[in-house]
Write a protein that holds these residues in place. Sequence first.
Motif, short mmCIF file in Angstrom:
data_model
loop_
_atom_site.label_atom_id
_atom_site.label_comp_id
_atom_site.label_asym_id
_atom_site.label_seq_id
_atom_site.Cartn_x
_atom_site.Cartn_y
_atom_site.Cartn_z
N LYS A 38 0.83 -1.21 0.00
CA LYS A 38 0.00 0.00 0.00
C LYS A 38 0.86 1.26 0.00
O LYS A 38 0.54 2.25 -0.66
N ALA A 39 1.99 1.22 0.75
CA ALA A 39 2.88 2.38 0.74
C ALA A 39 3.47 2.60 -0.65
O ALA A 39 3.59 3.74 -1.11
N TYR A 40 3.83 1.53 -1.32
CA TYR A 40 4.36 1.66 -2.67
C TYR A 40 3.31 2.26 -3.61
O TYR A 40 3.60 3.15 -4.42
N VAL A 41 2.06 1.75 -3.54
CA VAL A 41 1.00 2.25 -4.42
C VAL A 41 0.75 3.73 -4.15
O VAL A 41 0.55 4.52 -5.08
N GLN A 42 0.81 4.11 -2.88
CA GLN A 42 0.59 5.52 -2.54
C GLN A 42 1.68 6.40 -3.17
O GLN A 42 1.40 7.48 -3.69
N ARG B 225 -6.47 2.17 -9.27
CA ARG B 225 -7.58 1.40 -8.69
C ARG B 225 -7.07 -0.01 -8.36
O ARG B 225 -6.82 -0.83 -9.23
N ILE B 226 -6.90 -0.26 -7.06
CA ILE B 226 -6.41 -1.55 -6.60
C ILE B 226 -7.30 -2.05 -5.47
O ILE B 226 -7.64 -1.30 -4.55
N LEU B 227 -7.76 -3.28 -5.55
CA LEU B 227 -8.67 -3.89 -4.59
C LEU B 227 -7.95 -5.00 -3.85
O LEU B 227 -7.14 -5.74 -4.42
N TYR B 228 -8.28 -5.15 -2.57
CA TYR B 228 -7.68 -6.19 -1.72
C TYR B 228 -8.78 -7.10 -1.18
O TYR B 228 -9.74 -6.63 -0.59
N SER B 229 -8.63 -8.38 -1.38
CA SER B 229 -9.55 -9.37 -0.82
C SER B 229 -8.70 -10.44 -0.13
O SER B 229 -8.18 -11.35 -0.78
N ILE B 230 -8.57 -10.31 1.18
CA ILE B 230 -7.62 -11.15 1.93
C ILE B 230 -8.35 -11.75 3.12
O ILE B 230 -9.02 -11.04 3.88
N GLU B 231 -8.22 -13.06 3.28
CA GLU B 231 -8.79 -13.72 4.46
C GLU B 231 -8.07 -13.24 5.71
O GLU B 231 -6.83 -13.30 5.77
N PRO B 232 -8.80 -12.78 6.73
CA PRO B 232 -8.16 -12.15 7.90
C PRO B 232 -7.18 -13.07 8.61
O PRO B 232 -6.16 -12.62 9.12
N GLU B 233 -7.48 -14.38 8.67
CA GLU B 233 -6.61 -15.27 9.44
C GLU B 233 -5.25 -15.45 8.78
O GLU B 233 -4.32 -15.98 9.40
N LEU B 234 -5.10 -15.00 7.53
CA LEU B 234 -3.81 -15.14 6.85
C LEU B 234 -2.86 -14.00 7.16
O LEU B 234 -1.65 -14.13 6.94
N LEU B 235 -3.38 -12.89 7.65
CA LEU B 235 -2.55 -11.70 7.82
C LEU B 235 -1.42 -11.91 8.82
O LEU B 235 -0.35 -11.32 8.69
N SER B 236 -1.63 -12.75 9.80
CA SER B 236 -0.61 -12.93 10.85
C SER B 236 0.40 -14.02 10.51
O SER B 236 1.33 -14.24 11.28
N LEU B 237 0.26 -14.67 9.36
CA LEU B 237 1.17 -15.78 9.02
C LEU B 237 2.49 -15.24 8.49
O LEU B 237 2.55 -14.19 7.84
N PRO B 238 3.59 -15.95 8.75
CA PRO B 238 4.90 -15.54 8.21
C PRO B 238 4.88 -15.54 6.69
O PRO B 238 4.22 -16.38 6.06
N PHE B 239 5.66 -14.62 6.12
CA PHE B 239 5.64 -14.45 4.67
C PHE B 239 7.00 -13.91 4.24
O PHE B 239 7.59 -13.05 4.90
#
Length: 605
Positions: free
Chosen positions: A447-451, A462-476
């Motif tokens: 999001k910072a990059y897009v901004q 125009r960018i849309l985000y559809s993310i399952e909430p339980e995935l946000l805390s997983l290591p990446f």
Amino acid sequence: MSRLHIALSSLRSKVILIFFAMLIVPFLLFAYYTHVKAIEGISNANTSVSHSFLIQARQNFEIYLSRLNDQLNDLIGNKQLQDLLEKPPSGLEEERAFTVNMLTFLNQQSSAVDAFRVHLYPLPPGSYGDYMYTIGASDILNQEKWFRLAMNTISPLWHLSMPSNGRYAKPLLTYSKRFTGLYDRDPRAIISADISEDQLRRYFSPSGNIAGQKLLLLDENGQVIYDSSANEWTGEPEIAERFNILTAGTEISETLVIDGQKYLASRLKLDSQPWYLVSLSPLSELTGSIDEINRLMLIFLVAYLLCCVGVVIYLTSQFTQPIVRLVQLMRKAEKGHFHHQSAWSHRNDEVGWLYRGFISLTTQIETLIEEASRAEWKKKELEFQVLSHQINPHFLYNTLESIRWKAETLGRSDISEMVAALGNLLRLSLNQGKEITTLRREIEQLKAYVQIEQARMGQNIRILYSIEPELLSLPFLRLLLQPLVENAIQHSIRDNFEQGKILISAYRVKDDIVIDIIDNGNGIPKETLDKLHLDIRKEALQSTGTKGVGLRNVNERLALYFGDAYRLQIQSSSDSGTTITLKHPVMKMENPQLNQESPESAAVL
């Protein structure tokens, strides 16, 4: 004379001379007597037991051969295999597809065959160049005698190979047969099953009752195709000549002399193959006249005991006491006392070498301790330098924060927002020097990059985000999404910001996080997409020009960290845009502090 004196003064020479005088000479006389009595007392029971053992081993092995043949027939009758071999490939692409499909099929189906490994050679082999080259048989296979015989006969063949290198540099017994199509008589391929020594050992292991017993498997020419003693005689032509006597009849017991040792040979012929199962028992182990031997042993033990008393007295004074003293010095060395110059010995035997070696060792230990101390000091200096360099990123953050504050003071909110986004992007990109972040932080960085891009281009993305909430805390793994979105902006929707849009969706499939980056732009050019689909590890960086560098970078890092199964999947066309699918394994959270940001909603616009 001086060299002879040094040789005789060594510990080894003294031990050899002492035990030769006390043991070797008496044992030579005793061994001759035992040998004669052993030949006279060979037990007929041993022959009977060996014969019974061979019968059982033959029965088990015959069952195994029948089962192996049935397993290969089941594999040959597999419709998928028959379909793959229905006609030769007509081009390079079909050859490559055939190679992948055939190797995948064999990998899946060969586990059902009780063999070390299974090979399949299509006919004619010249029409399957890519496949033959992949399995390493393109140049030499047609020159091998067994292959030419297998091509010209429908009967199964056996041959012994003696590989001298590779992962399995041991003899292999190979069962090969040519097969045709299910509904025609056209030769399709030759299938081979390698039987390793480990599998043969299951059926041809000696009973263990007799030391030095061997179990051999011979062919009709007397050649050894399996030797239970680590394949000592397997494939040796000169050994085959000695077993010619065993190639007549079905059952036989003979006395053979091999390498100066006499064996009692019990032989049994297999029913399904022209092979012979042979048990070799050393005659020296089959002794009789136990009572007479025991009486002689008792007399020998009395004399041996008297000699041992003298040996113990000599060894104690000459060797045990010096070694005890050396042990005491070693215990002092364990406590840090290394100065033992008094331990020097002028003896020319092994004891003297031990003393001098001990002093040399303690001297080297002192040197290593001093070097370790200096190395530890250098390590602390380097650690201090590393801590000092960590100040630089914080200085940069503070500088950006000062610029943002001044921009807000002057009423330039656009500059303030852009600088704030740049600082956030820098903080999330560095990630404290760690490769693993969380999906939440990766989305924040995106999001910072897009901004920043919106501010730089002066266009609304125009960018849309559809993310399952339980995935946000997983290591990446960090810096995966930003290059992909940058590629979508620069090469897909840049020419049409009003209609162009990008969708980021993340969901879980079993043990993987699946992320789709979808845009409705013009798509990736076909020539660039074809090059991206190649193995990028073998492609030069300039092979695709400046386009696709971000995709190749992400693709390379995914494959490097998680394997080839996690490479990017790209679908693109000029009508429907581009869809890039990224798979990332679900990893265990090792640093809970990465997950202390506030949760985000499942769908964010």
